[in-house]
Structures are given as structure tokens and as C-alpha cells.
Design a protein around this motif. Structure first.
Motif, PDB file in Angstrom:
ATOM      1  N   GLU A  86       0.827  -1.202   0.000  1.00 36.94           N
ATOM      2  CA  GLU A  86       0.000   0.000   0.000  1.00 36.94           C
ATOM      3  C   GLU A  86       0.864   1.257   0.000  1.00 36.94           C
ATOM      4  O   GLU A  86       0.570   2.233  -0.706  1.00 36.94           O
ATOM      5  CB  GLU A  86      -0.917  -0.004   1.213  1.00 36.94           C
ATOM      6  CG  GLU A  86      -1.911   1.153   1.235  1.00 36.94           C
ATOM      7  CD  GLU A  86      -2.862   1.063   2.410  1.00 36.94           C
ATOM      8  OE1 GLU A  86      -3.807   1.877   2.461  1.00 36.94           O
ATOM      9  OE2 GLU A  86      -2.673   0.187   3.273  1.00 36.94           O
ATOM     10  N   ILE A  87       1.953   1.258   0.786  1.00 43.12           N
ATOM     11  CA  ILE A  87       2.858   2.411   0.826  1.00 43.12           C
ATOM     12  C   ILE A  87       3.498   2.639  -0.540  1.00 43.12           C
ATOM     13  O   ILE A  87       3.564   3.765  -1.043  1.00 43.12           O
ATOM     14  CB  ILE A  87       3.945   2.207   1.909  1.00 43.12           C
ATOM     15  CG1 ILE A  87       3.321   2.230   3.300  1.00 43.12           C
ATOM     16  CG2 ILE A  87       5.024   3.287   1.805  1.00 43.12           C
ATOM     17  CD1 ILE A  87       4.273   1.824   4.415  1.00 43.12           C
ATOM     18  N   SER A  88       3.949   1.553  -1.169  1.00 43.76           N
ATOM     19  CA  SER A  88       4.577   1.666  -2.486  1.00 43.76           C
ATOM     20  C   SER A  88       3.598   2.215  -3.520  1.00 43.76           C
ATOM     21  O   SER A  88       3.912   3.132  -4.285  1.00 43.76           O
ATOM     22  CB  SER A  88       5.106   0.298  -2.930  1.00 43.76           C
ATOM     23  OG  SER A  88       5.698   0.366  -4.207  1.00 43.76           O
ATOM     24  N   GLY A 135      -2.417  -0.513  -5.266  1.00 43.35           N
ATOM     25  CA  GLY A 135      -1.915  -0.667  -3.911  1.00 43.35           C
ATOM     26  C   GLY A 135      -2.931  -1.369  -3.022  1.00 43.35           C
ATOM     27  O   GLY A 135      -2.574  -2.210  -2.180  1.00 43.35           O
ATOM     28  N   GLN A 136      -4.217  -1.035  -3.184  1.00 45.22           N
ATOM     29  CA  GLN A 136      -5.261  -1.696  -2.410  1.00 45.22           C
ATOM     30  C   GLN A 136      -5.390  -3.173  -2.819  1.00 45.22           C
ATOM     31  O   GLN A 136      -5.564  -4.056  -1.969  1.00 45.22           O
ATOM     32  CB  GLN A 136      -6.605  -0.982  -2.618  1.00 45.22           C
ATOM     33  CG  GLN A 136      -6.602   0.499  -2.286  1.00 45.22           C
ATOM     34  CD  GLN A 136      -6.093   0.798  -0.894  1.00 45.22           C
ATOM     35  OE1 GLN A 136      -6.584   0.235   0.094  1.00 45.22           O
ATOM     36  NE2 GLN A 136      -5.096   1.666  -0.803  1.00 45.22           N
ATOM     37  N   ILE A 146       0.723  -8.048 -10.691  1.00 44.15           N
ATOM     38  CA  ILE A 146       1.731  -7.955 -11.753  1.00 44.15           C
ATOM     39  C   ILE A 146       1.268  -8.698 -13.000  1.00 44.15           C
ATOM     40  O   ILE A 146       1.387  -8.194 -14.126  1.00 44.15           O
ATOM     41  CB  ILE A 146       3.084  -8.503 -11.248  1.00 44.15           C
ATOM     42  CG1 ILE A 146       3.681  -7.561 -10.207  1.00 44.15           C
ATOM     43  CG2 ILE A 146       4.064  -8.695 -12.410  1.00 44.15           C
ATOM     44  CD1 ILE A 146       4.906  -8.110  -9.493  1.00 44.15           C
ATOM     45  N   ILE A 147       0.737  -9.890 -12.830  1.00 44.02           N
ATOM     46  CA  ILE A 147       0.313 -10.709 -13.973  1.00 44.02           C
ATOM     47  C   ILE A 147      -0.781 -10.012 -14.780  1.00 44.02           C
ATOM     48  O   ILE A 147      -0.709  -9.934 -16.024  1.00 44.02           O
ATOM     49  CB  ILE A 147      -0.156 -12.102 -13.488  1.00 44.02           C
ATOM     50  CG1 ILE A 147       1.038 -12.897 -12.956  1.00 44.02           C
ATOM     51  CG2 ILE A 147      -0.848 -12.864 -14.620  1.00 44.02           C
ATOM     52  CD1 ILE A 147       0.657 -14.193 -12.264  1.00 44.02           C
ATOM     53  N   VAL A 148      -1.788  -9.497 -14.109  1.00 43.85           N
ATOM     54  CA  VAL A 148      -2.880  -8.791 -14.804  1.00 43.85           C
ATOM     55  C   VAL A 148      -2.335  -7.576 -15.550  1.00 43.85           C
ATOM     56  O   VAL A 148      -2.699  -7.326 -16.720  1.00 43.85           O
ATOM     57  CB  VAL A 148      -3.974  -8.374 -13.809  1.00 43.85           C
ATOM     58  CG1 VAL A 148      -4.989  -7.444 -14.473  1.00 43.85           C
ATOM     59  CG2 VAL A 148      -4.680  -9.598 -13.239  1.00 43.85           C
ATOM     60  N   SER A 149      -1.453  -6.827 -14.919  1.00 43.16           N
ATOM     61  CA  SER A 149      -0.889  -5.625 -15.544  1.00 43.16           C
ATOM     62  C   SER A 149      -0.136  -5.968 -16.827  1.00 43.16           C
ATOM     63  O   SER A 149      -0.259  -5.274 -17.842  1.00 43.16           O
ATOM     64  CB  SER A 149       0.048  -4.911 -14.560  1.00 43.16           C
ATOM     65  OG  SER A 149      -0.633  -4.508 -13.401  1.00 43.16           O
ATOM     66  N   ALA A 184       4.620  -0.295  -8.885  1.00 42.09           N
ATOM     67  CA  ALA A 184       4.368  -0.324  -7.441  1.00 42.09           C
ATOM     68  C   ALA A 184       4.333  -1.759  -6.922  1.00 42.09           C
ATOM     69  O   ALA A 184       4.926  -2.074  -5.882  1.00 42.09           O
ATOM     70  CB  ALA A 184       3.059   0.388  -7.128  1.00 42.09           C
ATOM     71  N   ALA A 185       3.631  -2.653  -7.622  1.00 41.24           N
ATOM     72  CA  ALA A 185       3.542  -4.044  -7.191  1.00 41.24           C
ATOM     73  C   ALA A 185       4.905  -4.732  -7.277  1.00 41.24           C
ATOM     74  O   ALA A 185       5.232  -5.583  -6.432  1.00 41.24           O
ATOM     75  CB  ALA A 185       2.512  -4.790  -8.043  1.00 41.24           C
TER      76      ALA A 185
END
Length: 461
Positions: A154-156, A313-314, A325-328, A379-380
């Protein structure tokens, strides 16, 4: 760090993203990159090349710049991280590389529209880019100290979202008050402010000094609130630093998940950086957009990136970083297929009437997805790296992460440059990014969703 709360430390860390994002938003992707491509293409056309050949040559020299800087960043980042870990300090390195950022960005003022300073300006851009990326290695290494494993995702994501908001505001300021349209006026009909000469593109060229000034001002909260988290020195000098680095690389044989993750991110982050580095130049060279249109496109992409980074992040907090990551990656593969299959005359082989606005509308959607999924992916990825990080040497760990992200950073621009030269088409030149994303996706099969940070103790024996 007496008197500085954890909440302030986190907000100070967010401000690094806010301060540095304009280098990527304004210089790499949406203003300087397309401006340079246009200047270079015009220069080559005046030298006798036709428009398509001049566009391809312009994209090739931009890819050369990104290739060389990618090599320097890739092989230098882990050494820099190991040096910082042996000394136990990070802030002196952040100061030094911040200076490179400011000097390189300021120098871009001298990118004259006649193309006479193309090569020195590519060097200046490279200096700033190297400074920005090296500083990021040390700043990323502070993430594990800002929260526990359940919180860092979440922070990232929030940090990236906050940074993208800074990128949006900086781009809006440039478009409203500085970047010239063909009529010499800005987006709101003004002459470029500060008495800048639109005829010499001084409003657009001011993007370099503006980026440097933005960085200098907004780094202050970071410097005031996010102090050095010193660790005990583990040696001194470059010899000890290299020894620490080689030990870390050697120990990778005990860590299948980390090795697979570093390999995977090496390919998919290289592809993402290729999208960032060539998205604006594609719009300029293939779709013939003016800089203001590219800037509006950038605002949409940045807003999407800010929103999706927060949402990502959520999702990271709920599902973990690996599925995010995979979906992105799958979404970005579809975007690349669309970009490669489209120009002003057709899309996926379907002819378009002359003057059709379909390519423009489709590319705006692609831009939103590049920005949105790119922010989520970065971010992930940073969050998943924390799950593979040695708590005793976070800078060293993120140096390896920097190496995976930059060791082949020359690959995407080099492949784009080669395919562009062979095909004579700036559009077809983007196609290697699809293969890089697919390789990254394949290697994720061996990455543990929960990471393997607990194996550091075993592998370090």
C-alpha cells in the motif's frame, strides 16, 4: 530521527516520487522526448531523407541514447547499492546523484530547433537520467523500514500515485504557460511566459530547467523528514563493496524464487520502460501529433497512472503483488499489439478514411492503459521485491533489483532501434516489446507469491 514520526517519514519518502516524476513525465515521455524526435526528424529531412526514413533515423538515435544510458545504469546500480551498504549510509549518494539530475535537466535548454546540438543534448539527457535512476536505488531501499510486509504494498502504491499527481501538475503547468503550439501560443492562448521566444521553441526548451527547479524545491520534504537509516558498516571501499555484490549474486543459486523474479522483472520492466521511452515519439512520428496534443495525452495517462497506482496498492494489500503484476502485464501486451497494428491509414488491417480520428481516440485509450497499468506494475514490483529483501542489506537487495531492471535496459531501445532500421517503420519498431513482456510473464511461474526473504539467513552462510 528523534522527533520525526513514522507518518512524516512515509510522507517525506512520497515526496521523492513527487520531485522526480517530472523527469519521466516531462523529459522522457511527453515533452522533451517527442520534441527531440521532431527536431531530429526535421534535421534529417533537410539532409535529404524522405519523411519515413527521417522518422526512422530520429527514433534510432533516441533509442541509441536510451541503450547507452541503460547499460551504464544497469551495471552501475548494484555496485552503487553495495557501496552504500558497506559504508552504512545512503544520503551522500542521493545528494550526489541528485546533482547529476539537476545538471543534466538544466542543460536541455540548449536543444536548439535546428538540430545543431542534438548529440550534446543526448549526453545531457543521459547524465540526468543516470542520476535519477541511481538515486532511486537508494530511495527504494528505504521502503522496508517504512512498514511491515502487509503495509509496504500500500505504501509503495500510494508513493507512485502521489508521484504521478506531481507529474500531472508539472505537465499542466508546462502546457498552460510554456509549450508552444504551431501558432506560437500555449494551450490557453498565451505567449510563453517569462518572455520566452516561441519562434526558437524556448517555451518547450524550458522543460529542462523547469524539471530541475521542480526537483530542487520538492526534494526538501524528503530531505527534512526521511533521514538516513544508518546500518553498521560492513566494510569500506570498492573492494569490499564488490565482494558483497559478488556474494549476493553467488547466493542467488540458493534462491529460485528471487532468481526467477529478478529475471522476470528484467524483461517486463525493460518492456515497460520501452513504452515510456517511445510512447511520445510514436505519437510524434507515426501519428504526427503536435507537442500540445502529446501533452494532453500525457495528462490523461498520468491521471490514469495516479488512480490505478492507488487502486493497485489496495489490490496488492488484499491479493498480494504477484497476481497484480500478472494482470498488468497482460493488459500491456494487448496495448502493444494495438499500437503495432495501427497508423493513420489503418487499424488491425482495416482501412480508415482519410483524416479519421479513430487512431487518435484509440491511442488516447492506450495511453491511459500504459499510464495506469505501468504505475500498478511498478508499485507491485517494488512490493514483491520487499518480500525477497535481506533486512540487513536493503540497498544491496534493491541494487540487485536495479540490476534486473536495468541490466538489459539497453535491450528494448536496441531492439526497437534495430527493427526500426530494418523495417524503415517507427510503428513496426515497437513490436519487440511484446516478446519482452511475454518472457517476463513466463518466468513469473517460478516466483513465490509470499517471497523468500527468510532464505537470506541460509544462503548467507
Amino acid at each position: 530521527m528523534a522527533g520525526i514520526s513514522q507518518r512524516k517519514r512515509i510522507w517525506g519518502w512520497y515526496f521523492f516520487d513527487w520531485a522526480t516524476q517530472p523527469f519521466h513525465t516531462l523529459l522522457l515521455t511527453f515533452v522533451f522526448g517527442p520534441y527531440f524526435a521532431g527536431v531530429a526528424a526535421e534535421y534529417f529531412m533537410t539532409s535529404g531523407l524522405n519523411e519515413q526514413a527521417a522518422d526512422a533515423r530520429a527514433q534510432s538515435i533516441w533509442s541509441l541514447c536510451l541503450t547507452v544510458t541503460g547499460l551504464i545504469i544497469g551495471f552501475g546500480a548494484p555496485i552503487m547499492g553495495a557501496l552504500a551498504d558497506t559504508a552504512g549510509r545512503r544520503m551522500p549518494w542521493i545528494f550526489g546523484f541528485s546533482g547529476m539530475y539537476v545538471i543534466g535537466a538544466c542543460a536541455l535548454w540548449w536543444t536548439f530547433p535546428d538540430g545543431s546540438t542534438m548529440w550534446p543534448m543526448l549526453i545531457a539527457f543521459g547524465i540526468g537520467f543516470i542520476g535519477a535512476e541511481y538515486a532511486l536505488v537508494f530511495v527504494n531501499a528505504q521502503l522496508p523500514s517504512l512498514g511491515n510486509q502487509a503495509e509496504v504494498g500500500e505504501i509503495s502504491g500510494s508513493g507512485f500515485a502521489f508521484g504521478y499527481v506531481g507529474g500531472i501538475l508539472s505537465l499542466i503547468v508546462m502546457l498552460l504557460f510554456f509549450v508552444e503550439q504551431p501558432n506560437g501560443r500555449t494551450l490557453i492562448g498565451l505567449s510563453p511566459v517569462l518572455g520566452l521566444d516561441a519562434g526558437q521553441n524556448e517555451g518547450t526548451r524550458f522543460v529542462g530547467p523547469f524539471t530541475a527547479l521542480w526537483f530542487a524545491v520538492f526534494m526538501l520534504p524528503y530531505l527534512l523528514w526521511t533521514r538516513d537509516t544508518r546500518t553498521a558498516p560492513r566494510g569500506k571501499g570498492i573492494g569490499d563493496a564488490l565482494g558483497l555484490l559478488f556474494k549476493s549474486i553467488k547466493n542467488l543459486r540458493h534462491r529460485l524464487s528471487l532468481s526467477a523474479y529478478l529475471g522476470s522483472s528484467m524483461f517486463y520492466r525493460d518492456a515497460l520502460n520501452g513504452l515510456y521511452g517511445f510512447g511520445g515519439t510514436y505519437a510524434r512520428l507515426v501519428l504526427n501529433w503536435e507537442l500540445v496534443s502529446i501533452g494532453v495525452f500525457g495528462i490523461i495517462a498520468a491521471i490514469s497512472a495516479a488512480a490505478f497506482s492507488w487502486i493497485g496498492g489496495q489490490a496488492d494489500k488484499r491479493f498480494g503483488p504477484r497476481p497484480v503484476i500478472i494482470v498488468s502485464i497482460w493488459v500491456l501486451i494487448l496495448v502493444c499489439l494495438t499500437i503495432v497494428s495501427m497508423d493513420r491509414q489503418q487499424i488491425f488491417g482495416i482501412p480508415l478514411p482519410e483524416g479519421s480520428g479513430v487512431p487518435d481516440a484509440v491511442f488516447f485509450v492506450c495511453g491511459a492503459l500504459i499510464g495506469g497499468m505501468g504505475g500498478v506494475l511498478q508499485a507491485a514490483s517494488r512490493s514483491l521485491m520487499v518480500r525477497h529483501t535481506d533486512p540487513k542489506a536493503p540497498t544491496e537487495s534493491f541494487g540487485l533489483y536495479g540490476l534486473s531492471g536495468r541490466a538489459t535496459a539497453f535491450m528494448a531501445p536496441a531492439l526497437i532501434g534495430a527493427i526500426t532500421a530494418l523495417s524503415g517503420s517507427a510503428r513496426i519498431g515497437v513490436s519487440p516489446l511484446i516478446a519482452l513482456f511475454l518472457i517476463g510473464l513466463f518466468l513469473l511461474r517460478w516466483v513465490r507469491a509470499e517471497g523468500d526473504s527468510e532464505t537470506w539467513t541460509v544462503s548467507s552462510r
